[in-house]
Motif scaffolding. Structure first.
Motif, mmCIF file in Angstrom:
data_model
loop_
_atom_site.group_PDB
_atom_site.id
_atom_site.type_symbol
_atom_site.label_atom_id
_atom_site.label_comp_id
_atom_site.label_asym_id
_atom_site.label_seq_id
_atom_site.Cartn_x
_atom_site.Cartn_y
_atom_site.Cartn_z
ATOM 1 N N PHE A 97 0.951 -1.096 -0.015
ATOM 2 C CA PHE A 97 0.045 -0.165 0.018
ATOM 3 C C PHE A 97 0.914 1.165 0.139
ATOM 4 C CE2 PHE A 97 0.515 -1.820 4.420
ATOM 5 C CZ PHE A 97 1.005 -0.700 4.997
ATOM 6 N N ASP A 98 0.168 2.305 -0.287
ATOM 7 C CA ASP A 98 0.864 3.659 -0.305
ATOM 8 C C ASP A 98 0.063 4.886 0.228
ATOM 9 O OD1 ASP A 98 3.193 5.385 -0.513
ATOM 10 O OD2 ASP A 98 3.345 5.319 -2.683
ATOM 11 N N GLY A 99 0.509 5.922 0.707
ATOM 12 C CA GLY A 99 -0.344 6.859 1.033
ATOM 13 C C GLY A 99 0.536 8.279 1.357
ATOM 14 N N ALA A 100 -0.351 9.122 1.588
ATOM 15 C CA ALA A 100 0.234 10.425 1.751
ATOM 16 C C ALA A 100 -0.781 11.204 2.440
ATOM 17 C CB ALA A 100 0.970 11.316 0.687
ATOM 18 N N ILE A 101 -0.441 12.182 3.098
ATOM 19 C CA ILE A 101 -1.322 13.219 3.799
ATOM 20 C C ILE A 101 -0.653 14.773 3.420
ATOM 21 C CG2 ILE A 101 -2.049 14.522 5.969
ATOM 22 C CD1 ILE A 101 -2.102 11.543 7.500
ATOM 23 N N THR A 102 -1.508 15.780 3.380
ATOM 24 C CA THR A 102 -1.001 16.974 3.109
ATOM 25 C C THR A 102 -1.806 17.698 4.051
ATOM 26 O OG1 THR A 102 -2.267 17.495 1.197
ATOM 27 C CG2 THR A 102 0.072 16.608 0.575
ATOM 28 N N ALA A 103 -1.059 18.673 4.697
ATOM 29 C CA ALA A 103 -1.990 19.453 5.527
ATOM 30 C C ALA A 103 -1.386 21.037 5.815
ATOM 31 C CB ALA A 103 -2.193 19.106 6.884
ATOM 32 N N SER A 104 -1.883 22.094 5.817
ATOM 33 C CA SER A 104 -1.429 23.545 5.960
ATOM 34 C C SER A 104 -1.658 23.862 7.349
ATOM 35 C CB SER A 104 -2.053 24.421 5.007
ATOM 36 O OG SER A 104 -3.224 24.491 5.102
ATOM 37 N N LYS A 105 -2.438 23.152 8.215
ATOM 38 C CA LYS A 105 -2.825 23.699 9.665
ATOM 39 C C LYS A 105 -2.064 22.512 10.734
ATOM 40 C CE LYS A 105 -7.423 25.590 8.578
ATOM 41 N NZ LYS A 105 -8.930 25.573 9.068
ATOM 42 N N PRO A 106 -1.476 22.895 11.598
ATOM 43 C CA PRO A 106 -0.760 22.179 12.507
ATOM 44 C C PRO A 106 -1.774 21.186 13.057
ATOM 45 C CG PRO A 106 -1.015 24.504 13.470
ATOM 46 C CD PRO A 106 -1.656 24.438 12.169
ATOM 47 N N ASP A 107 -3.022 21.362 13.214
ATOM 48 C CA ASP A 107 -3.653 20.230 13.985
ATOM 49 C C ASP A 107 -4.200 19.266 12.961
ATOM 50 O OD1 ASP A 107 -5.753 21.641 12.864
ATOM 51 O OD2 ASP A 107 -6.870 21.853 14.608
ATOM 52 N N SER B 170 -6.319 19.413 10.661
ATOM 53 C CA SER B 170 -8.010 19.754 10.455
ATOM 54 C C SER B 170 -8.149 20.003 8.982
ATOM 55 C CB SER B 170 -8.310 20.656 11.365
ATOM 56 O OG SER B 170 -7.676 22.039 11.268
ATOM 57 N N ASP B 171 -7.050 20.165 8.219
ATOM 58 C CA ASP B 171 -7.470 20.691 6.684
ATOM 59 C C ASP B 171 -6.691 19.457 5.958
ATOM 60 O OD1 ASP B 171 -5.055 21.341 7.136
ATOM 61 O OD2 ASP B 171 -4.999 23.214 5.672
ATOM 62 N N ALA B 172 -6.503 18.320 6.666
ATOM 63 C CA ALA B 172 -5.725 17.580 5.687
ATOM 64 C C ALA B 172 -6.413 16.899 4.730
ATOM 65 C CB ALA B 172 -5.482 16.329 6.958
ATOM 66 N N ARG B 173 -5.354 16.472 3.633
ATOM 67 C CA ARG B 173 -5.992 15.852 2.366
ATOM 68 C C ARG B 173 -5.265 14.553 2.268
ATOM 69 N NH1 ARG B 173 -10.611 17.732 1.441
ATOM 70 N NH2 ARG B 173 -10.784 19.803 0.836
ATOM 71 N N ILE B 174 -6.009 13.513 2.266
ATOM 72 C CA ILE B 174 -5.424 12.280 2.020
ATOM 73 C C ILE B 174 -5.588 11.376 0.939
ATOM 74 C CG2 ILE B 174 -5.217 9.942 3.431
ATOM 75 C CD1 ILE B 174 -6.942 11.735 5.596
ATOM 76 N N LYS C 110 -9.458 8.607 -1.690
ATOM 77 C CA LYS C 110 -9.026 10.162 -1.577
ATOM 78 C C LYS C 110 -9.886 10.730 -0.855
ATOM 79 C CE LYS C 110 -7.704 13.595 -4.880
ATOM 80 N NZ LYS C 110 -7.650 13.899 -6.016
ATOM 81 N N SER C 111 -9.781 11.564 0.091
ATOM 82 C CA SER C 111 -10.574 12.227 1.034
ATOM 83 C C SER C 111 -11.110 13.562 0.456
ATOM 84 C CB SER C 111 -9.818 12.602 2.304
ATOM 85 O OG SER C 111 -8.695 13.743 2.135
ATOM 86 N N THR C 112 -12.408 13.918 0.900
ATOM 87 C CA THR C 112 -12.964 15.177 0.734
ATOM 88 C C THR C 112 -12.996 16.037 1.805
ATOM 89 O OG1 THR C 112 -15.290 13.720 1.149
ATOM 90 C CG2 THR C 112 -14.356 14.185 -1.202
#
Length: 193
Positions: free
Chosen positions: A51-61, A63-67, A104-106
């Protein structure tokens, strides 16, 4: 007032600020597991090894993560070779024609401290449906090499019939040999890039 704000920024834990960015899953410290009821009396467990995956986030908690996450269907492992071969067949995943499951997260919403709700599109075979994962955030830590790591657990239930995994047999008593509901649990460790 400016001094108070400056003091708060200076005293903020750097680990919180370090969470902003892109994180890649560490396969050696992660697992993608499932369980399904068998013969109405017990459960069979399995996992996917690739498997493979990534998270991108611009907020430190986060809470705006894209997965984004992919799973190689052919890597299924239930500890029984004939069963795994059957699961790879057209009765279930049809791994030859549909080699990957994709998520893919929404949205990724904070519910309470350490608890999130991830919503997104899950594709299995040629079917895409919206699903919700309950997510527990375990926190972040630096490893021996100084890399930032973040840990998460996520789980959901899906109806396999919704994704055309429709093999179905019944027992003499009328129960299902393999239940339609599947429990999915992910234990994931991500490394900040």
């Amino acid at each position: 007032m400016k001094r108070l704000i400056l003091a708060a920024l200076v005293c903020s834990p750097l680990s919180v600020l370090a969470q902003v960015g892109t994180w890649k899953v560490d396969k050696d410290h992660s697992s993608v597991n499932f369980s399904v009821e068998h013969l109405v009396i017990s459960e069979v467990d399995g996992s996917f090894k690739n498997f493979d995956g990534a998270i991108t986030a611009s907020k430190p908690d986060f809470s705006d993560a894209r997965i984004s996450f992919t799973v190689d269907v052919a890597s299924i492992n239930t500890g029984n070779d004939p069963r795994d071969k059957h699961l790879r067949s057209n009765d279930f995943f049809n791994a030859e024609q549909y080699p990957q499951m994709r998520f893919k997260s929404t949205s990724f919403k904070k519910v309470t401290d350490g608890k999130y709700l991830a919503e997104g599109d899950l594709t299995i075979r040629d079917v895409t449906k919206s699903v919700k994962f309950n997510v527990t955030y375990g926190g972040t830590a630096k490893d021996a090499e100084g890399k930032q790591r973040a840990g998460f657990k996520a789980n959901t239930y899906i109806n396999r019939f919704d994704y055309n995994l429709k093999w179905d047999k019944t027992t003499e008593a009328g129960g299902m040999v393999v239940d339609k509901m599947v429990d999915i649990e992910l234990k994931l460790e991500f490394v900040k890039q």
